[in-house]
Structure formats: C-alpha cells, structure tokens
Design an enzyme around this catalytic site. Structure first.
Site, PDB file in Angstrom:
ATOM      1  N   LYS A 166       3.446  -4.391  13.165  1.00  0.00           N
ATOM      2  CA  LYS A 166       4.195  -3.782  12.048  1.00  0.00           C
ATOM      3  C   LYS A 166       4.888  -2.522  12.555  1.00  0.00           C
ATOM      4  CE  LYS A 166       3.643  -2.012   7.358  1.00  0.00           C
ATOM      5  NZ  LYS A 166       3.054  -2.290   6.047  1.00  0.00           N
ATOM      6  N   GLU A 168       0.089  -1.181  13.520  1.00  0.00           N
ATOM      7  CA  GLU A 168       1.240  -0.456  12.956  1.00  0.00           C
ATOM      8  C   GLU A 168       1.459   0.897  13.623  1.00  0.00           C
ATOM      9  OE1 GLU A 168       1.092   0.218   8.696  1.00  0.00           O
ATOM     10  OE2 GLU A 168       3.031   1.190   8.695  1.00  0.00           O
TER      11      GLU A 168
HETATM   12  P1  13P Z   1       6.583   1.589   3.580  1.00  0.00           P
HETATM   13  O1  13P Z   1       7.283   0.256   3.593  1.00  0.00           O
HETATM   14  O2  13P Z   1       6.711   2.315   2.276  1.00  0.00           O
HETATM   15  O3  13P Z   1       6.908   2.411   4.791  1.00  0.00           O
HETATM   16  O4  13P Z   1       5.019   1.288   3.643  1.00  0.00           O
HETATM   17  C1  13P Z   1       4.562   0.338   4.507  1.00  0.00           C
HETATM   18  C2  13P Z   1       3.196   0.691   4.931  1.00  0.00           C
HETATM   19  O5  13P Z   1       2.285  -0.087   4.793  1.00  0.00           O
HETATM   20  C3  13P Z   1       2.978   1.993   5.564  1.00  0.00           C
HETATM   21  O6  13P Z   1       1.749   1.996   6.211  1.00  0.00           O
END
Ligand code: 13P
Length: 344
Positions: free
Chosen positions: A223, A178
């Site tokens: 992600k 991510e």
């Molecule tokens: P949000 O969808 O609130 O951005 O959170 C996703 C997430 O896992 C952030 O690390």
C-alpha cells in the site's frame, strides 16, 4: 473461502475491486466527525461504519476488503449482527489495523517511527479468532528541506514493517505493507521529483528488509503513496505525470511476485485519486494489479452527506457507492471524468 495467504491476497486485489480503509483510530475519526459537527461517541462511530458496511451496492460490487480499527472489529450493528459478519456476508474480507501509531523517532526531530511490535503475535492470534484475515501497518516518511528523510527513519520503518509482515504471515494473516511518503503537512513543499526519489529509496529499503525477514511476497499487498508533489509545492502535476512517475517508481522497486498494489489516497481530492489510478491502469502494462485502498478519498462524500443524521443514511450510502464505483472503474482503467458530472 480458501485460507491460503496467496488466495486471500489475490481476493483483496480482485479485478475491479479495492479496499475500504475504515480503520481511523478514535483520535482520527474525531477529526473527521469534527468536520461535520458530530460528537465522537462509540454509538456514532458504530452508526457511521454500519451505514457503509450495509451499503450493498458498494460492498458487493466494488469492495474486496475493509480495514477496521480494534473497536469496530468487536462492534455489533444496531440489530445485534457483528459488523465483521456484515462484511463477510457481502463477500468482502475483514482486516485490522495493528500498528500502534507513528511516534517521534528518538534523535531525529520531525521524523516518526511506527510502534506496535511488542505483543503483536498475541494480538494477531486474537484478531484471527475475531475474523480478521489481513492486517495493516502504516509507516510515515516525511520530506523536508533539512535532510529529511534520514536514512535512520527509512531504515527503522522498513525494518518494523518487515518484522510485522513476518509475524502476520506466521499467523496466516496477509500483511498490507504501507510505507507512506507524506504529501501533506506544514513542510510539504517538495517537488514531484523529490517525492519520486524518496519513494524509490523507501520502497527499495522496504523490499530489502522484507527479503531479509523471509516474507513471502505472494502473500502480501503493498500500500504505497502515489508519486505527487507536496501539498504546498505550488506547482501541480498533470494526471499523466503522476501516473508515469508512480509507475516508474513501482517498476524499479516492486518485484512481480507481489500480487497487488493498493494505493492510499494521502490527501488527494476524491477525483484526483480516481483519475490517477485510472490513468495508470489505462496506459501501462503492469505485472501486478493496481487498485485502491482509500480512506478519505472513498469516504469524504459519504461523511458529508450523512452529517450524523439517521434520515441521511440513504444519501450517504449512495455517495459511498458512487465513489466506490468510480474507483472500481479506475481499477480497470475505465473511469472518465464525465461519469462524475452525470452523477452530480
Ligand atoms: P487515506 O486514503 O485517507 O490516505 O487513508 C488510507 C489509509 O489507510 C492510511 O493508513
């Protein structure tokens, strides 16, 4: 369930399903609870997570996996059932946030690097034993009109993501990679085109580092952020523009061997996050599955409906199921705005 990394990754991005990010750290969930005036106790955190995991409609039909915080992975429901077992019973895969948060990047004011590599191998072994089959590590990249992001910030975060991903795969855990180019924060005045440029540079660097680290692309899930203007940019972008620029950035950087991309919501409203995802799936022919891994955009309505009161659990579960269903439709490009109005 097959334990092969590739099979778990495919299950996490199964058609019409997405991931519930319920891995708020104790500090972050406090902010969410403050917004509904609920005290941040272990019991309240348990009750809130339990109400989502016991929402059969949402969990069985629309949620492929749940990202948990360390505390939740070890917690039991009121009736003594481990929360992990509730997730598994619903046919969903339990996952765990393993990073130790974003910390100031030395020498680069206003930038962060995510920590947590020390001792990670041992923690992954333990998490596997507790039932986690995927993990998450979030890196944050801030855009500013003072030269941010620096190359050092992008590179340091990409390198850490790659080391984390390799360790996960060594322990038979699917890494969610991510790298989030932030859309919010006080300085987020950037245009959508600046977000596009920074997202492309970030993803290019991340995949370069993943390659160098020998990470198997078939056994991971990406992600990313969507390509959107900064929260304080003034100008809004249309749904079509966000979809077009996000798909362009992904096509330029993400190898087709990656089975799926599950977006974060990052501060978009519930409906924006759904509309953007649906447009991408409806308009474009893509080599990977595009789905959701939302935290705020999946939970905000449920949190508000709950308000910390046991008598509101049913209302909160139906708010959660509605959002999950809308995002499930978006994951196959079939969401329409009037479906929201009918439910309202
Ligand atoms: P949000 O969808 O609130 O951005 O959170 C996703 C997430 O896992 C952030 O690390």
């Amino acid at each position: 369930m097959s334990e092969r990394l590739e099979d778990i990754a495919i299950k996490m991005v199964a058609e019409g399903k997405g991931i519930l990010a319920a891995d708020e750290s104790t500090g972050t969930i406090k902010k969410r609870f403050d917004s509904i005036s609920v005290e941040n106790t272990e019991e309240n955190r348990r009750d809130y997570r339990e109400l989502m995991f016991s929402s059969d409609e949402a969990m069985k039909n629309y949620v492929s996996g749940v990202i948990l915080f360390d505390e939740t992975l070890r917690q039991k429901a009121k009736n003594g059932t481990p929360l992990v077992d509730m997730i598994k019973a619903a046919g969903s895969v339990p996952g765990i946030k393993v990073d130790a948060g974003a910390h100031d990047l030395a020498g680069f004011p206003g930038e962060k690097v995510t920590e947590g590599l020390d001792g990670l191998r041992g923690r992954l072994k333990e998490y596997y034993g507790l039932g986690a089959r995927f993990a998450k590590w979030r890196a944050v990249i801030t855009i500013g009109d003072d030269g941010r992001p620096s190359w050092n910030c992008i590179h340091a975060n990409a390198h850490a993501l790659a080391r984390y991903a390799a360790l996960c795969q060594e322990q038979n855990i699917v890494p969610i990679v991510e790298p989030e180019v932030l859309m919010d924060g006080p300085d987020a005045k950037h245009t959508i085109d600046r977000c596009y440029d920074v997202t492309v540079r970030t993803l290019q660097t991340v995949f370069q580092e993943l390659y160098v680290a020998g990470v198997k692309l078939e056994g991971m899930v990406l992600k990313p952020n969507m390509v959107v203007p900064g929260q304080h940019a003034g100008a809004k972008a249309s749904v079509e523009e966000v979809a077009a620029k996000t798909v362009k950035a992904l096509k330029a950087t993400v190898p087709a061997a990656v089975p799926g991309i599950a977006f974060l919501s990052g501060g978009q409203s519930d409906e924006e996050a759904t509309a953007h995802l649906s447009a991408m799936n409806a308009i474009y022919d893509l080599p990977w599955t595009l789905t959701f891994s939302y935290g705020r955009a999946l939970q905000a309505a449920a949190l508000k409906a709950w308000g910390g009161k046991a008598q509101n659990v049913k209302a909160a579960q139906s708010a959660f199921a509605h959002r999950a269903k809308m995002n499930s439709l978006a994951a196959t490009g079939k969401w329409k705005r009037d479906l929201e109005l009918k439910a309202a």
